[in-house]
Design a protein around this motif. Structure first.
Motif, PDB file in Angstrom:
ATOM      1  N   LEU A  62      -0.430   2.589  -5.063  1.00 30.56           N
ATOM      2  CA  LEU A  62       0.475   2.065  -6.077  1.00 30.56           C
ATOM      3  C   LEU A  62       1.642   1.307  -5.447  1.00 30.56           C
ATOM      4  O   LEU A  62       2.135   0.329  -6.023  1.00 30.56           O
ATOM      5  CB  LEU A  62       0.999   3.204  -6.952  1.00 30.56           C
ATOM      6  N   ALA A  63       2.094   1.740  -4.275  1.00 28.97           N
ATOM      7  CA  ALA A  63       3.144   1.000  -3.571  1.00 28.97           C
ATOM      8  C   ALA A  63       2.663  -0.399  -3.225  1.00 28.97           C
ATOM      9  O   ALA A  63       3.417  -1.379  -3.335  1.00 28.97           O
ATOM     10  CB  ALA A  63       3.559   1.755  -2.310  1.00 28.97           C
ATOM     11  N   LEU A  64       1.402  -0.511  -2.808  1.00 28.85           N
ATOM     12  CA  LEU A  64       0.838  -1.827  -2.514  1.00 28.85           C
ATOM     13  C   LEU A  64       0.794  -2.681  -3.775  1.00 28.85           C
ATOM     14  O   LEU A  64       1.138  -3.866  -3.751  1.00 28.85           O
ATOM     15  CB  LEU A  64      -0.564  -1.663  -1.917  1.00 28.85           C
ATOM     16  N   ARG A  65       0.368  -2.093  -4.876  1.00 28.51           N
ATOM     17  CA  ARG A  65       0.318  -2.831  -6.138  1.00 28.51           C
ATOM     18  C   ARG A  65       1.707  -3.274  -6.566  1.00 28.51           C
ATOM     19  O   ARG A  65       1.910  -4.418  -7.003  1.00 28.51           O
ATOM     20  CB  ARG A  65      -0.309  -1.972  -7.233  1.00 28.51           C
ATOM     21  N   ALA A  66       2.670  -2.375  -6.460  1.00 31.51           N
ATOM     22  CA  ALA A  66       4.036  -2.706  -6.859  1.00 31.51           C
ATOM     23  C   ALA A  66       4.587  -3.847  -6.017  1.00 31.51           C
ATOM     24  O   ALA A  66       5.248  -4.755  -6.531  1.00 31.51           O
ATOM     25  CB  ALA A  66       4.929  -1.473  -6.742  1.00 31.51           C
ATOM     26  N   ALA A  67       4.319  -3.794  -4.727  1.00 31.31           N
ATOM     27  CA  ALA A  67       4.791  -4.857  -3.839  1.00 31.31           C
ATOM     28  C   ALA A  67       4.124  -6.180  -4.180  1.00 31.31           C
ATOM     29  O   ALA A  67       4.786  -7.230  -4.200  1.00 31.31           O
ATOM     30  CB  ALA A  67       4.508  -4.485  -2.384  1.00 31.31           C
TER      31      ALA A  67
END
Length: 294
Positions: A62-67
């Motif tokens: 999810l951190a990758l998606r948010a970024a």
């Protein structure tokens, strides 16, 4: 072989999908959208209580998606694959670039239990006192509180959109009683939503959380199935350091062989072996500078 299939099947069956009325609902009024977002969050909270779910891995994905969403909103061309390269292939002394810095901020925000110190590690340009003040700026239920944090941060620091989104998701997680920040608003809000205020922003947050809650539950179910496969094949691995490598794959979005606790050649062999066993995937499609993940 017979011992592997039940583990994968059990993982799929024991993490329930959201009900159809939640996934197919399309609320038109603020009340309907708030009800659907609450239902999606409630179901997500239920699956978060499962010990067999790979929570750290989910947060990294999810951190990758948010970024990626944030970088896209800023008009930059980098996408998920570029962000993975920017961070996971860094050498000592290298800088990740503007897009990589955004990804690093999100990774740092999700990897430690939620606290002002953890947020300051992700947002080093902001003083702990400011982060603490912003984090408690919102009041009330989870969504109004998160929306309130968004508004206050944007008013105080109009250029600090990254901080606003991280703190809004932090406030949401804190209100829901979660130990770690989970990027949900950051993955669901549209660029135009970040200019809204008041009731319109609340409506946009509910709409974003309805979509993000459903997608996050589905992602967690898929990751639970995939990590069950990795756990099932782990006893077959004989390389020294294999257990530590498996633990990293269970918690990290992507890993370069050089980051594993094995000699370089042994690390590459282990990655190839896990790919052959269907336990991990090669994520880049390249012959060199490869990255692997569940």
């Amino acid at each position: 072989m017979t011992s592997q299939k039940p583990a994968i099947s059990d993982a799929r069956e024991t993490l329930p999908q959201p009900p159809a009325w939640v996934t197919q609902g399309h609320g038109e009024t603020p009340e309907d959208v708030a009800f659907l977002s609450g239902a999606a969050l409630s179901h997500l909270h239920l699956v978060f209580t499962r010990d067999d779910a790979p929570h750290a891995l989910l947060r990294e994905r999810l951190a990758l998606r948010a970024a990626e969403v944030r970088v896209t909103h800023s008009g930059r061309p980098e996408r998920a694959a570029d962000l993975r390269d920017a961070v996971n292939l860094l050498r000592d002394g290298d800088l990740p670039g503007p897009a990589g810095e955004v990804y690093l901020a999100w990774r740092r925000a999700v990897e430690r239990p939620l606290s002002v110190a953890a947020l300051q590690r992700a947002l080093p340009d902001h003083a702990p006192e400011a982060l603490d003040r912003w984090l408690v700026a919102g009041q009330g239920a989870p969504v109004p509180r998160a929306a309130g944090v968004l508004e206050v941060v944007r008013a105080d620091a109009p250029r600090a959109q990254l901080a606003a989104l991280i703190l809004a998701d932090a406030a949401l997680a804190q209100t829901l009683g979660w130990s770690h920040l989970v990027p949900l608003l950051a993955t669901g809000l549209k660029r135009a939503d970040l200019r809204l205020t008041g009731a319109e922003l609340h409506f946009a947050c509910h709409r974003a959380l309805h979509a993000a809650g459903i997608e996050t539950t589905r992602l967690l179910i898929d990751l639970t199935r995939r990590t069950a496969r990795l756990r099932a094949v782990a006893p077959k691995l004989r390389a020294k350091g294999a257990a530590e490598a498996v633990a990293l794959f269970l918690a990290r979005d992507a890993i370069a062989p050089a980051a594993l606790p094995l000699p370089d050649r042994a690390a590459r062999r282990l990655c190839d072996r896990l790919v052959q066993l269907g336990a991990i995937r090669e994520l880049t499609g390249r012959d060199t500078f490869r990255l692997y993940g569940v």
